[in-house]
Write a protein that holds these residues in place. Structure first.
Motif, mmCIF file in Angstrom:
data_model
loop_
_atom_site.group_PDB
_atom_site.id
_atom_site.type_symbol
_atom_site.label_atom_id
_atom_site.label_comp_id
_atom_site.label_asym_id
_atom_site.label_seq_id
_atom_site.Cartn_x
_atom_site.Cartn_y
_atom_site.Cartn_z
ATOM 1 N N LYS A 66 -12.834 -19.837 -3.148
ATOM 2 C CA LYS A 66 -13.514 -19.739 -4.443
ATOM 3 C C LYS A 66 -12.774 -20.537 -5.507
ATOM 4 O O LYS A 66 -13.387 -21.262 -6.312
ATOM 5 C CB LYS A 66 -13.629 -18.274 -4.870
ATOM 6 C CG LYS A 66 -14.785 -17.517 -4.245
ATOM 7 C CD LYS A 66 -14.725 -16.042 -4.603
ATOM 8 C CE LYS A 66 -14.787 -15.832 -6.096
ATOM 9 N NZ LYS A 66 -14.743 -14.398 -6.460
ATOM 10 N N HIS A 102 -15.809 -27.959 -8.792
ATOM 11 C CA HIS A 102 -17.032 -27.916 -9.595
ATOM 12 C C HIS A 102 -16.769 -28.426 -11.008
ATOM 13 O O HIS A 102 -17.557 -29.214 -11.556
ATOM 14 C CB HIS A 102 -17.571 -26.489 -9.625
ATOM 15 C CG HIS A 102 -18.781 -26.323 -10.482
ATOM 16 N ND1 HIS A 102 -18.707 -25.893 -11.799
ATOM 17 C CD2 HIS A 102 -20.099 -26.549 -10.250
ATOM 18 C CE1 HIS A 102 -19.907 -25.857 -12.322
ATOM 19 N NE2 HIS A 102 -20.788 -26.243 -11.407
ATOM 20 N N GLN A 120 -22.799 -31.216 -6.357
ATOM 21 C CA GLN A 120 -22.514 -30.118 -7.287
ATOM 22 C C GLN A 120 -23.351 -28.891 -6.948
ATOM 23 O O GLN A 120 -22.867 -27.755 -6.991
ATOM 24 C CB GLN A 120 -22.779 -30.579 -8.715
ATOM 25 C CG GLN A 120 -22.539 -29.515 -9.771
ATOM 26 C CD GLN A 120 -22.833 -30.034 -11.170
ATOM 27 O OE1 GLN A 120 -22.926 -31.231 -11.389
ATOM 28 N NE2 GLN A 120 -22.991 -29.117 -12.107
ATOM 29 N N HIS A 121 -24.618 -29.119 -6.583
ATOM 30 C CA HIS A 121 -25.480 -27.997 -6.194
ATOM 31 C C HIS A 121 -24.945 -27.323 -4.939
ATOM 32 O O HIS A 121 -24.935 -26.072 -4.855
ATOM 33 C CB HIS A 121 -26.901 -28.500 -5.958
ATOM 34 C CG HIS A 121 -27.827 -27.461 -5.414
ATOM 35 N ND1 HIS A 121 -28.274 -26.387 -6.145
ATOM 36 C CD2 HIS A 121 -28.374 -27.317 -4.169
ATOM 37 C CE1 HIS A 121 -29.052 -25.632 -5.407
ATOM 38 N NE2 HIS A 121 -29.143 -26.169 -4.206
ATOM 39 N N ASP A 122 -24.502 -28.119 -3.956
ATOM 40 C CA ASP A 122 -23.939 -27.529 -2.743
ATOM 41 C C ASP A 122 -22.691 -26.712 -3.061
ATOM 42 O O ASP A 122 -22.486 -25.620 -2.517
ATOM 43 C CB ASP A 122 -23.612 -28.629 -1.733
ATOM 44 C CG ASP A 122 -24.858 -29.291 -1.184
ATOM 45 O OD1 ASP A 122 -25.942 -28.681 -1.282
ATOM 46 O OD2 ASP A 122 -24.760 -30.423 -0.671
ATOM 47 N N GLU A 160 -21.975 -25.321 -5.995
ATOM 48 C CA GLU A 160 -22.391 -24.125 -6.727
ATOM 49 C C GLU A 160 -23.010 -23.091 -5.797
ATOM 50 O O GLU A 160 -22.754 -21.881 -5.922
ATOM 51 C CB GLU A 160 -23.397 -24.518 -7.810
ATOM 52 C CG GLU A 160 -22.790 -25.322 -8.943
ATOM 53 C CD GLU A 160 -23.835 -25.814 -9.918
ATOM 54 O OE1 GLU A 160 -25.040 -25.692 -9.592
ATOM 55 O OE2 GLU A 160 -23.466 -26.325 -10.991
ATOM 56 N N ARG A 161 -23.838 -23.563 -4.862
ATOM 57 C CA ARG A 161 -24.444 -22.617 -3.922
ATOM 58 C C ARG A 161 -23.391 -21.980 -3.030
ATOM 59 O O ARG A 161 -23.408 -20.754 -2.792
ATOM 60 C CB ARG A 161 -25.484 -23.348 -3.075
ATOM 61 C CG ARG A 161 -26.223 -22.452 -2.087
ATOM 62 C CD ARG A 161 -27.279 -23.249 -1.359
ATOM 63 N NE ARG A 161 -26.708 -24.395 -0.680
ATOM 64 C CZ ARG A 161 -27.411 -25.319 -0.041
ATOM 65 N NH1 ARG A 161 -28.726 -25.224 -0.010
ATOM 66 N NH2 ARG A 161 -26.810 -26.343 0.551
ATOM 67 N N ASP A 162 -22.456 -22.791 -2.551
ATOM 68 C CA ASP A 162 -21.371 -22.251 -1.729
ATOM 69 C C ASP A 162 -20.515 -21.287 -2.539
ATOM 70 O O ASP A 162 -20.096 -20.229 -2.043
ATOM 71 C CB ASP A 162 -20.514 -23.398 -1.190
ATOM 72 C CG ASP A 162 -19.643 -22.957 -0.030
ATOM 73 O OD1 ASP A 162 -19.738 -21.790 0.370
ATOM 74 O OD2 ASP A 162 -18.850 -23.791 0.472
ATOM 75 N N ALA A 176 -21.530 -19.492 -5.132
ATOM 76 C CA ALA A 176 -22.312 -18.259 -5.306
ATOM 77 C C ALA A 176 -22.288 -17.415 -4.028
ATOM 78 O O ALA A 176 -22.149 -16.175 -4.082
ATOM 79 C CB ALA A 176 -23.744 -18.603 -5.691
ATOM 80 N N ASN A 177 -22.414 -18.076 -2.866
ATOM 81 C CA ASN A 177 -22.347 -17.343 -1.602
ATOM 82 C C ASN A 177 -20.966 -16.721 -1.393
ATOM 83 O O ASN A 177 -20.842 -15.596 -0.889
ATOM 84 C CB ASN A 177 -22.669 -18.279 -0.440
ATOM 85 C CG ASN A 177 -24.112 -18.744 -0.461
ATOM 86 O OD1 ASN A 177 -24.974 -18.097 -1.048
ATOM 87 N ND2 ASN A 177 -24.393 -19.880 0.159
ATOM 88 N N THR A 236 -17.116 -25.137 4.025
ATOM 89 C CA THR A 236 -16.647 -25.240 2.639
ATOM 90 C C THR A 236 -15.777 -26.469 2.442
ATOM 91 O O THR A 236 -15.861 -27.150 1.414
ATOM 92 C CB THR A 236 -15.874 -23.970 2.264
ATOM 93 O OG1 THR A 236 -16.719 -22.826 2.463
ATOM 94 C CG2 THR A 236 -15.434 -24.018 0.807
ATOM 95 N N ASN A 271 -17.977 -29.407 2.080
ATOM 96 C CA ASN A 271 -18.588 -29.456 0.750
ATOM 97 C C ASN A 271 -17.609 -30.002 -0.284
ATOM 98 O O ASN A 271 -17.974 -30.828 -1.136
ATOM 99 C CB ASN A 271 -19.057 -28.059 0.341
ATOM 100 C CG ASN A 271 -20.297 -27.626 1.099
ATOM 101 O OD1 ASN A 271 -21.066 -28.457 1.581
ATOM 102 N ND2 ASN A 271 -20.510 -26.329 1.212
#
Length: 483
Positions: A150, A157, A244-246, A248-250, A252-253, A297, A300
């Motif tokens: 994280k 990010h 960036q979306h990947d 952010e999604r990772d 969030a997950n 991760t 990403n």
């Protein structure tokens, strides 16, 4: 060999060698087979230690026995008693021993099973506690791993957002610089279109036109590279946003998984909210293993880092392009203006020379016209001598018969006519030549006058039109996209 109709063995009995070793002999069995046919015993009356013999069944007597006497039709009592005797004392003792052994075996098995059950309960209790502790420990390690990734994702990010904003600003600069190149491009195209209005020989691909085309190619090349870099910037921005979306999604997950695993780690046997979920252990909803989870991760983050590096490289490329564009366009602008100055000087000198040639041509045309008039008068003067000579020859043709003599007078008249004709032809040829020269002079005069107009027009276009438009040029700040 087993007898026909014997019962099946059960799986818990040991096979015997042959049943004939312990069965008592029945001497009268063979004598009864003719009257009482054998039939197998039912399975419900069979047992593993039962001797395998056939039991006669009473049925309707054959027709031949109906004629027998009652004494002959029924067997003696001693034969029936022997037939009903199925077991021996040895069979009875062996049956009891088998029951004793089975009972002892069952009791021993029960005692062993009770002891094993106690040990099993204790072992499983300890194993359950150990397994639960290991699961709690693994959940704690999992929570730590999630927290680490994280933090890595948050850092990446933030860097990606900063790089995306920087690339967006550079893209806006590039768009402004591209818009500022339109004015020089229109001036160059207007100069080329104006110079297309030149007439005659002045419509030449001179150094000015070459430099204008070079300037046009440079501006278009710079615009094409700017557009290509704009497309690359848009594609890179899309890639940055996707990375960036990947992330952010990772992220969030990871946050959701961290919350769930932290709750799972804190669960105890006395916690509230625990319940039975039958068959949940058979539901395999996992789609990754720890290695693939970490690699996902890591990929990403690596992809985001790669996109950031590509974005930074693209920003440097755009900056270098803007500097190079400003340098090339400023240099070519000066080259075109210098070519215009030189070309205007050349055309002014050519105009002066054309004017001098036109003056000389007019003077020569005047002299040639006088010469043509003299030749025409000479040709007219040769007409009368030719008429006299031809009239003489015509009259002498009418002499009678033998008087038609080729005398010296006849020969001379013929030669005189030929000489006069040749003289007239030579004068006419000279007249034609003079007229041709005069025509060329007239044509040359027209060409010089036309060239004079052409040069004046070209001077007006280059000096009054083109140079007037090229007095202004975008500043360096505009070409770099700051304004």
């Amino acid at each position: 060999m087993e007898l026909l109709g014997s019962p099946l063995r059960t799986p818990y009995t040991q096979p015997r060698s042959t049943p004939t070793k312990f069965l008592p002999p029945i001497p009268t069995a063979s004598s009864l087979q003719n009257r009482f046919p054998p039939s197998p015993l039912p399975n419900s009356f069979s047992s593993p230690w039962m001797p395998r013999v056939t039991k006669p069944t009473l049925g309707p007597a054959p027709r031949s026995s109906q004629r027998l006497t009652p004494r002959e039709a029924l067997p003696p009592i001693s034969h029936q008693t022997a037939l009903s005797t199925r077991y021996t004392p040895g069979d009875w003792y062996r049956s009891n021993l088998s029951n004793y052994k089975r009972s002892e075996t069952a009791r021993h098995t029960a005692e062993c099973l009770t002891a094993d059950s106690s040990r099993l309960i204790q072992d499983k209790y300890q194993q359950t506690r150990k397994t639960q502790a290991e699961s709690t420990k693994n959940l704690g390690q999992r929570v730590n791993d999630i927290m680490f990734w994280k933090s890595e994702l948050r850092c990446e990010h933030d860097k990606m957002v900063e790089e995306t904003n920087a690339l967006t600003g550079m893209k806006e600069r590039l768009e402004r610089a591209l818009a500022n190149t339109e004015a020089p491009l229109q001036v160059t195209q207007e100069c080329l279109l104006l110079r297309e209005k030149r007439m005659g020989i002045d419509l030449v691909c001179d150094d000015v036109e070459k430099q204008l085309f070079v300037e046009l190619d440079i501006i278009r090349s710079c615009q094409e590279r700017m557009r290509r870099h704009l497309e690359q910037a848009e594609a890179q921005l899309a890639s940055n946003r996707l990375a960036q979306h990947d992330v952010e999604r990772d992220l969030a997950n990871k946050q959701a998984a961290h919350r769930i695993d932290e709750q799972c780690q804190q669960l105890r046997n006395t916690s509230t909210g625990i319940s039975y979920f039958r068959g949940v252990e058979r539901v395999d909803a996992t789609i990754s293993v720890p290695e693939s989870w970490a690699n996902f991760t890591d990929k990403n983050i690596l992809r985001s880092q790669s996109e950031r590096a590509a974005s930074a490289k693209l920003r440097d490329s755009i900056e270098n392009l803007l500097v190079l564009t400003d340098k090339q366009m400023q240099h070519q602008f000066n080259c075109v203006n210098l070519a215009f100055t030189q070309r205007i000087a050349e055309m002014a000198d050519a105009k002066r020379k054309i004017q001098a040639q036109l003056s000389k041509t007019l003077q020569e045309m005047f002299h040639l016209e006088r010469s043509i008039e003299a030749i025409q008068k000479a040709i007219r003067d040769k007409g009368f001598p030719l008429k006299v000579a031809q009239t003489r020859l015509d009259k002498r043709i009418r002499r009678p018969k033998m008087e038609l003599c080729r005398d010296p007078a006849q020969l001379r008249l013929v030669s005189e006519v030929c000489e006069i004709n040749e003289t007239i032809q030579s004068l006419q040829q000279r007249l034609r030549d003079s007229e041709d020269v005069l025509q060329r002079l007239v044509h040359n005069k027209s060409a010089l006058e036309h060239e004079l107009v052409v040069k004046s027009t070209s001077l007006f276009i280059d000096q009054e039109k083109c140079l007037a438009m090229r007095k202004t040029f975008p500043s360096t700040g505009r070409l770099l996209g700051y304004v």
